[in-house]
Enzyme design. Structure first.
Site, PDB file in Angstrom:
ATOM      1  CG  LEU A   1       8.469   2.606   4.520  1.00 59.30           C
ATOM      2  CD1 LEU A   1       8.173   1.312   3.773  1.00 59.30           C
ATOM      3  CD2 LEU A   1       7.194   3.384   4.733  1.00 59.30           C
TER       4      LEU A   1
ATOM      5  CE  LYS B   1       3.355   3.294   2.984  1.00 62.84           C
ATOM      6  NZ  LYS B   1       3.378   3.358   4.435  1.00 62.84           N
TER       7      LYS B   1
ATOM      8  CD  GLU C   1      10.153   1.923  10.262  1.00 60.43           C
ATOM      9  OE1 GLU C   1       9.994   2.818   9.415  1.00 60.43           O
ATOM     10  OE2 GLU C   1       9.965   0.724  10.028  1.00 60.43           O
TER      11      GLU C   1
ATOM     12  CE1 TYR D   1       1.125  -0.224   4.397  1.00 62.85           C
ATOM     13  CE2 TYR D   1       0.142   1.955   4.307  1.00 62.85           C
ATOM     14  CZ  TYR D   1       0.939   1.020   4.945  1.00 62.85           C
ATOM     15  OH  TYR D   1       1.546   1.346   6.137  1.00 62.85           O
TER      16      TYR D   1
ATOM     17  NE  ARG E   1       6.982   4.179   0.029  1.00 64.51           N
ATOM     18  CZ  ARG E   1       6.775   5.021   1.048  1.00 64.51           C
ATOM     19  NH1 ARG E   1       7.762   5.323   1.872  1.00 64.51           N
ATOM     20  NH2 ARG E   1       5.601   5.573   1.234  1.00 64.51           N
TER      21      ARG E   1
HETATM   22  N1  PDD Z   1       3.136   5.346   7.284  1.00 66.55           N
HETATM   23  N2  PDD Z   1       7.816   4.029   8.664  1.00 66.55           N
HETATM   24  C1  PDD Z   1       6.675   3.318   8.703  1.00 66.55           C
HETATM   25  C2  PDD Z   1       6.665   2.007   9.417  1.00 66.55           C
HETATM   26  C3  PDD Z   1       5.513   3.813   8.073  1.00 66.55           C
HETATM   27  O1  PDD Z   1       4.379   3.096   8.094  1.00 66.55           O
HETATM   28  C4  PDD Z   1       5.567   5.078   7.425  1.00 66.55           C
HETATM   29  C5  PDD Z   1       4.364   5.660   6.730  1.00 66.55           C
HETATM   30  C6  PDD Z   1       6.780   5.784   7.421  1.00 66.55           C
HETATM   31  C7  PDD Z   1       6.935   7.132   6.740  1.00 66.55           C
HETATM   32  O2  PDD Z   1       6.925   6.994   5.339  1.00 66.55           O
HETATM   33  P1  PDD Z   1       6.420   8.170   4.387  1.00 66.55           P
HETATM   34  O3  PDD Z   1       7.191   9.376   4.753  1.00 66.55           O
HETATM   35  O4  PDD Z   1       6.734   7.684   3.024  1.00 66.55           O
HETATM   36  O5  PDD Z   1       4.943   8.327   4.638  1.00 66.55           O
HETATM   37  C8  PDD Z   1       7.892   5.224   8.044  1.00 66.55           C
HETATM   38  C9  PDD Z   1       1.939   5.708   6.573  1.00 66.55           C
HETATM   39  C10 PDD Z   1       1.710   7.162   6.517  1.00 66.55           C
HETATM   40  C11 PDD Z   1       0.773   4.912   7.123  1.00 66.55           C
HETATM   41  O6  PDD Z   1       0.926   3.707   7.292  1.00 66.55           O
HETATM   42  O7  PDD Z   1      -0.286   5.475   7.363  1.00 66.55           O
END
Ligand code: PDD
Length: 282
Positions: free
Chosen positions: A203, A147, A179, A33, A52
């Protein structure tokens, strides 16, 4: 306007959309996703998210069912149909419906494609209350760069943090931070930013990349390096980055106050750069 969803070519309200029980996304969490912010009715940094998505689909052996141009067209139509100005776009691809439940991948999969738009009051940034976090052991799997929709480990950790009176958790593996449950983590120490390097432990956040680019483009030193729990506790500031939160300060970690509890100087500077970048782009 009501929320809208696109499921395999059909536009309908999300509460009416149905996926068959033999969809591998439902049975195995077998899918990928993306969450993309929408500002000024435009998907923010969409090409980065599509890149990605492509990488992650390749990692789990699903052929992307659409070209980037086709994705972009659906994303734009979804935003237009929703009438939203500030929102989130959610994309999901699963390996699709199978003849029977079997761990083995089907020979000729027909992936399920879902796109949803929903409201994002948080992106309006009316009030930024710094987060209260705790550290927790990162017991997730060793493919954190994918992801995947299999998010139960992240869910367990988030809910453990909530049960302990925090907003979220910063995750620690082998004494080093990875993270947070749905965001990347930055620290600032003596005017230098740092975030853990890209690896299969975390991620590769789009917002993380943007923060590093903005910082370096404006002469702020920023390192990608391992951060131990001791270095985390010794930081001047801590903040997170994600499509959901942009950047957001951590005011308290494990009961200790950071950035005067209100967001530190470097976070403030980066937030200003981020808001400017946003308004120039969208
Ligand atoms: N989450 N790390 C994890 C485990 C994440 O699920 C996310 C994003 C990020 C940040 O990635 P980005 O900057 O590309 O959004 C880091 C999304 C927003 C979610 O699951 O809702």
């Amino acid at each position: 306007m009501p929320p809208i969803s696109y499921l395999n070519g059909t536009w309908q309200p999300p509460e009416e959309a149905r996926v068959p029980i033999l969809d591998r996304g439902f049975l195995f969490g077998d899918g990928i996703y993306e969450v993309i912010p929408v500002y000024n009715s435009q998907a923010f940094t969409l090409p980065r998210h599509l890149t990605r998505l492509n990488h992650c689909l390749k990692e789990i052996g699903i052929a992307n069912p659409m070209t980037d141009a086709a994705w972009e067209a659906i994303v734009n139509e979804a935003i237009a149909r929703s009438g939203e100005i500030t929102a989130f776009i959610y994309l999901q691809v699963t390996r699709g419906v199978v003849a029977k439940r079997d761990h083995q991948y089907p020979k000729n999969p027909a992936p399920t494609v879902l796109v949803m738009v929903y409201e994002a009051p948080i992106l309006e940034r009316r009030e930024i209350v710094p987060l209260k976090m705790i550290t927790l052991d990162d017991f997730r799997w060793a493919r954190g760069h994918i992801k995947t929709v299999s998010l139960i480990a992240a869910g367990m950790l988030k809910n453990e943090a909530l049960a302990r009176g925090a907003d979220d958790a910063i995750l620690v593996k082998d004494g080093r931070i990875t993270e947070a449950t749905s965001s990347n983590v930055f620290i600032a120490k003596k005017g230098v930013l740092a975030t853990p390097p890209k690896s299969n432990r975390l991620l590769h956040g789009i917002t993380r990349d943007l923060v590093l680019e903005l910082a370096r483009g404006h002469g702020l030193p920023a390192e990608e390096r391992e951060i131990t729990t001791e270095q985390l506790a010794d930081a001047d500031e801590i903040f997170i980055s994600s499509s959901g939160y942009e950047t957001w300060p951590v005011g308290v970690l494990n009961g200790q106050v950071f950035g005067s509890g209100e967001g530190g100087r470097l976070w403030r500077q980066l937030d200003r750069l981020f808001q400017r970048f946003k308004s120039e782009r969208n």
